[in-house]
Design an enzyme around this catalytic site. Structure first.
Site, PDB file in Angstrom:
ATOM      1  N   HIS A  75       0.842  -1.206   0.000  1.00  0.00           N
ATOM      2  CA  HIS A  75       0.000   0.000   0.000  1.00  0.00           C
ATOM      3  C   HIS A  75       0.874   1.252   0.000  1.00  0.00           C
ATOM      4  CE1 HIS A  75      -3.020  -2.666   2.239  1.00  0.00           C
ATOM      5  NE2 HIS A  75      -3.680  -2.278   1.169  1.00  0.00           N
ATOM      6  N   GLY A  91      -2.845  -1.828  -7.180  1.00  0.00           N
ATOM      7  CA  GLY A  91      -1.756  -2.785  -7.341  1.00  0.00           C
ATOM      8  C   GLY A  91      -2.107  -3.892  -8.325  1.00  0.00           C
TER       9      GLY A  91
END
Ligand code: PAF
Length: 280
Positions: free
Chosen positions: A37, A147
């Site tokens: 993250h 992602g």
């Protein structure tokens, strides 16, 4: 960092910043923040004037109540990490704030949602579509960062942006891995010590698939990957699929002009892990 829990206050603040010429980079999360993250956030911070992060464990994207209940949550620790990377705005709403009424919206993502995660987790991508659409309307970013570990989710979100005509650029970021190759995921926290020691085998097998792709046709390669788990009873493989990187349709013959990804989902003890590798 300013923390908001209310929708209207968040949008008002961000709109004000935009009116003053600031660019907004947004990273939506479900918390339990890890290095993966933080990489998305650092990139968002470097490419925009303001970094906006959301933390919301979205109940409607969980098809398994135990998975929702056990999903790791630690807002205090998350806030500390966000302060360290100089996050500007945190939006952390309650379920009631996000969903004051029953959710009736149904997205049709076509063939993108029928395979792999879509087949294994009914309703999951509709839940993702609904929450991301709401978060985009609330946080009104210029760019949003996701992602590639959740490659199918990324494809769904690109489709959502097209379907809803959101004026938002989607930035795909490479999977961040532990030193032993395990893809970073909030779920890794739930692995026992023994399971954590086994977990890098998933990426090892994906690399074995890559190494064997010139020797084996796609169907045999699929079987080859599944065979690697036959004497590893701690793993329960849900799927291994070879699919193209745009429509996520199964690949039956190698074609150098078709980007191809190997996708895997396995259960290791009570923890469900996904990963992928680019084959072409
Ligand atoms: O990838 C996630 O963490 C979630 O699916 C997302 C995009 C924040 C939506 O809840």
């Amino acid at each position: 960092m300013i923390t908001f829990s209310k929708v209207s206050e968040t949008t008002e603040f961000i709109q004000n910043q935009k009116d003053n010429g600031k660019s907004i980079g947004f990273v939506p999360t479900m918390g339990a923040l890890h290095k993966g993250h933080l990489e998305l956030m650092k990139k968002a911070k470097s490419e925009n004037d303001l970094l906006v992060v959301s933390i919301f464990v979205n109940p409607i994207q969980f098809n398994n109540p135990e998975d929702l209940e056990k999903y790791p949550r630690d807002l205090t620790k998350d806030k500390k990490l966000l302060e360290e990377i100089n996050c500007d705005v945190l939006f952390a709403p309650s379920v009631k704030e996000m969903y004051p009424d029953e959710v009736i919206k149904k997205y049709d993502f076509g063939s993108l949602e029928t395979a792999m995660e879509g087949a294994s987790r009914p309703g999951h991508f509709n839940g993702v579509g609904v929450v991301v659409s709401k978060l985009f309307n609330i946080c009104i970013p210029h760019k949003a960062y996701f992602g590639e570990k959740d490659f199918q989710q990324l494809a769904i979100i690109k489709k959502l942006v097209e379907m809803e005509s959101f004026p938002i650029e989607i930035i795909a970021c490479p999977t961040v891995r532990e030193d032993d190759g395990l893809a970073m995921s909030s779920r890794n926290e739930r692995l026992t010590k023994t399971e954590r020691a086994s977990a890098p085998f998933i990426y090892e097998v994906l690399n074995m698939a890559l190494d064997n792709r010139e020797l084996l046709c796609p169907n045999i390669l699929r079987q080859y990957v599944l065979n690697q788990f036959s004497d590893r009873p701690e793993f329960n493989v849900e799927y291994f699929e070879l699919a193209d990187d745009v429509n996520l349709q199964p690949v039956t013959a190698w074609n150098e002009s078709i980007g191809t990804i190997g996708f895997i989902a396995v259960n290791l003890g009570k923890v469900r892990l996904i990963d992928n590798i680019r084959i072409i």
